[in-house]
Design a protein around this motif. Structure first.
Motif, PDB file in Angstrom:
ATOM      1  N   ARG A  44       3.225   3.949   0.510  1.00 45.13           N
ATOM      2  CA  ARG A  44       4.011   4.416   1.655  1.00 45.13           C
ATOM      3  C   ARG A  44       3.767   3.639   2.947  1.00 45.13           C
ATOM      4  O   ARG A  44       4.019   4.135   4.029  1.00 45.13           O
ATOM      5  CB  ARG A  44       3.779   5.900   1.906  1.00 45.13           C
ATOM      6  CG  ARG A  44       4.322   6.772   0.814  1.00 45.13           C
ATOM      7  CD  ARG A  44       4.297   8.234   1.221  1.00 45.13           C
ATOM      8  NE  ARG A  44       3.900   8.998   0.058  1.00 45.13           N
ATOM      9  CZ  ARG A  44       2.916   9.860   0.036  1.00 45.13           C
ATOM     10  NH1 ARG A  44       2.233  10.130   1.092  1.00 45.13           N
ATOM     11  NH2 ARG A  44       2.626  10.501  -1.062  1.00 45.13           N
ATOM     12  N   TYR A  69      -8.873   1.283   4.306  1.00 46.46           N
ATOM     13  CA  TYR A  69      -8.234   0.966   3.035  1.00 46.46           C
ATOM     14  C   TYR A  69      -9.072  -0.060   2.269  1.00 46.46           C
ATOM     15  O   TYR A  69     -10.284  -0.108   2.444  1.00 46.46           O
ATOM     16  CB  TYR A  69      -6.792   0.500   3.280  1.00 46.46           C
ATOM     17  CG  TYR A  69      -5.987   1.559   4.003  1.00 46.46           C
ATOM     18  CD1 TYR A  69      -5.554   2.699   3.340  1.00 46.46           C
ATOM     19  CD2 TYR A  69      -5.710   1.454   5.366  1.00 46.46           C
ATOM     20  CE1 TYR A  69      -4.851   3.701   4.000  1.00 46.46           C
ATOM     21  CE2 TYR A  69      -5.003   2.445   6.027  1.00 46.46           C
ATOM     22  CZ  TYR A  69      -4.586   3.560   5.339  1.00 46.46           C
ATOM     23  OH  TYR A  69      -3.905   4.551   6.000  1.00 46.46           O
ATOM     24  N   PHE A  80      -1.268   1.701   9.948  1.00 45.79           N
ATOM     25  CA  PHE A  80      -2.596   1.725  10.560  1.00 45.79           C
ATOM     26  C   PHE A  80      -2.824   0.443  11.361  1.00 45.79           C
ATOM     27  O   PHE A  80      -3.322   0.476  12.488  1.00 45.79           O
ATOM     28  CB  PHE A  80      -3.669   1.895   9.487  1.00 45.79           C
ATOM     29  CG  PHE A  80      -5.043   2.112  10.035  1.00 45.79           C
ATOM     30  CD1 PHE A  80      -5.512   3.397  10.263  1.00 45.79           C
ATOM     31  CD2 PHE A  80      -5.880   1.041  10.320  1.00 45.79           C
ATOM     32  CE1 PHE A  80      -6.788   3.614  10.774  1.00 45.79           C
ATOM     33  CE2 PHE A  80      -7.155   1.245  10.831  1.00 45.79           C
ATOM     34  CZ  PHE A  80      -7.608   2.530  11.058  1.00 45.79           C
ATOM     35  N   THR A  84       0.861  -1.170   0.000  1.00 43.69           N
ATOM     36  CA  THR A  84       0.000   0.000   0.000  1.00 43.69           C
ATOM     37  C   THR A  84       0.902   1.225   0.000  1.00 43.69           C
ATOM     38  O   THR A  84       1.952   1.230   0.626  1.00 43.69           O
ATOM     39  CB  THR A  84      -0.896   0.004   1.251  1.00 43.69           C
ATOM     40  OG1 THR A  84      -1.676  -1.186   1.235  1.00 43.69           O
ATOM     41  CG2 THR A  84      -1.800   1.194   1.293  1.00 43.69           C
ATOM     42  N   LEU A 102       1.033   2.905   4.496  1.00 42.74           N
ATOM     43  CA  LEU A 102      -0.005   3.457   5.365  1.00 42.74           C
ATOM     44  C   LEU A 102      -0.871   2.373   5.996  1.00 42.74           C
ATOM     45  O   LEU A 102      -1.231   2.468   7.169  1.00 42.74           O
ATOM     46  CB  LEU A 102      -0.876   4.446   4.585  1.00 42.74           C
ATOM     47  CG  LEU A 102      -0.158   5.702   4.082  1.00 42.74           C
ATOM     48  CD1 LEU A 102      -1.098   6.552   3.245  1.00 42.74           C
ATOM     49  CD2 LEU A 102       0.400   6.499   5.245  1.00 42.74           C
TER      50      LEU A 102
END
Length: 116
Positions: free
Chosen positions: A10, A33, A16, A8, A12
């Motif tokens: 960078r 996401y 998370f 995904t 993220l």
């Protein structure tokens, strides 16, 4: 669980997931996401496509206690598929997980005891 590569943007989703695994909130943590067609979060880690709630549960409490265990939303507490709060998750067998879904009303029994 060590270092992982995520695909995904960078990292993220991985960041998370790690933050969710360390939370102390009682509220749902909704995966922001990608979702599967049945509404569960998903992410790609180390070249594998994973369900986000299972990955977060592994980060928070370690691997499944044995083969055949699923990451299940705890009955009555949460039946929100995109939720990844580890306080709302538990390891369960397939039979237990189906029972949870019937109890929560997210899976219905048809006449004759068959599942919808």
């Amino acid at each position: 669980m060590g270092k992982h590569r995520t695909y995904t943007k960078r990292g993220l989703a991985l960041a998370f997931a790690r933050a969710a695994a360390e939370t102390d909130t009682d509220e749902c943590i909704v995966w922001p996401y990608r979702l599967t067609t049945d509404g569960y979060g998903r992410l790609d880690v180390d070249g594998k496509r994973l369900r986000a709630h299972r990955f977060v549960l592994e980060l928070a409490s370690g691997p499944a206690p044995g083969p055949g265990y699923e990451a299940a939303h705890a009955p009555v507490i949460c039946h929100n598929p995109p939720c990844v709060n580890p306080a709302h998750l538990r390891w369960a067998t397939r039979v237990e997980n189906v029972g949870d879904k019937v109890l929560d009303g997210t899976m219905k029994l048809r006449a004759g005891g068959r599942l919808d």
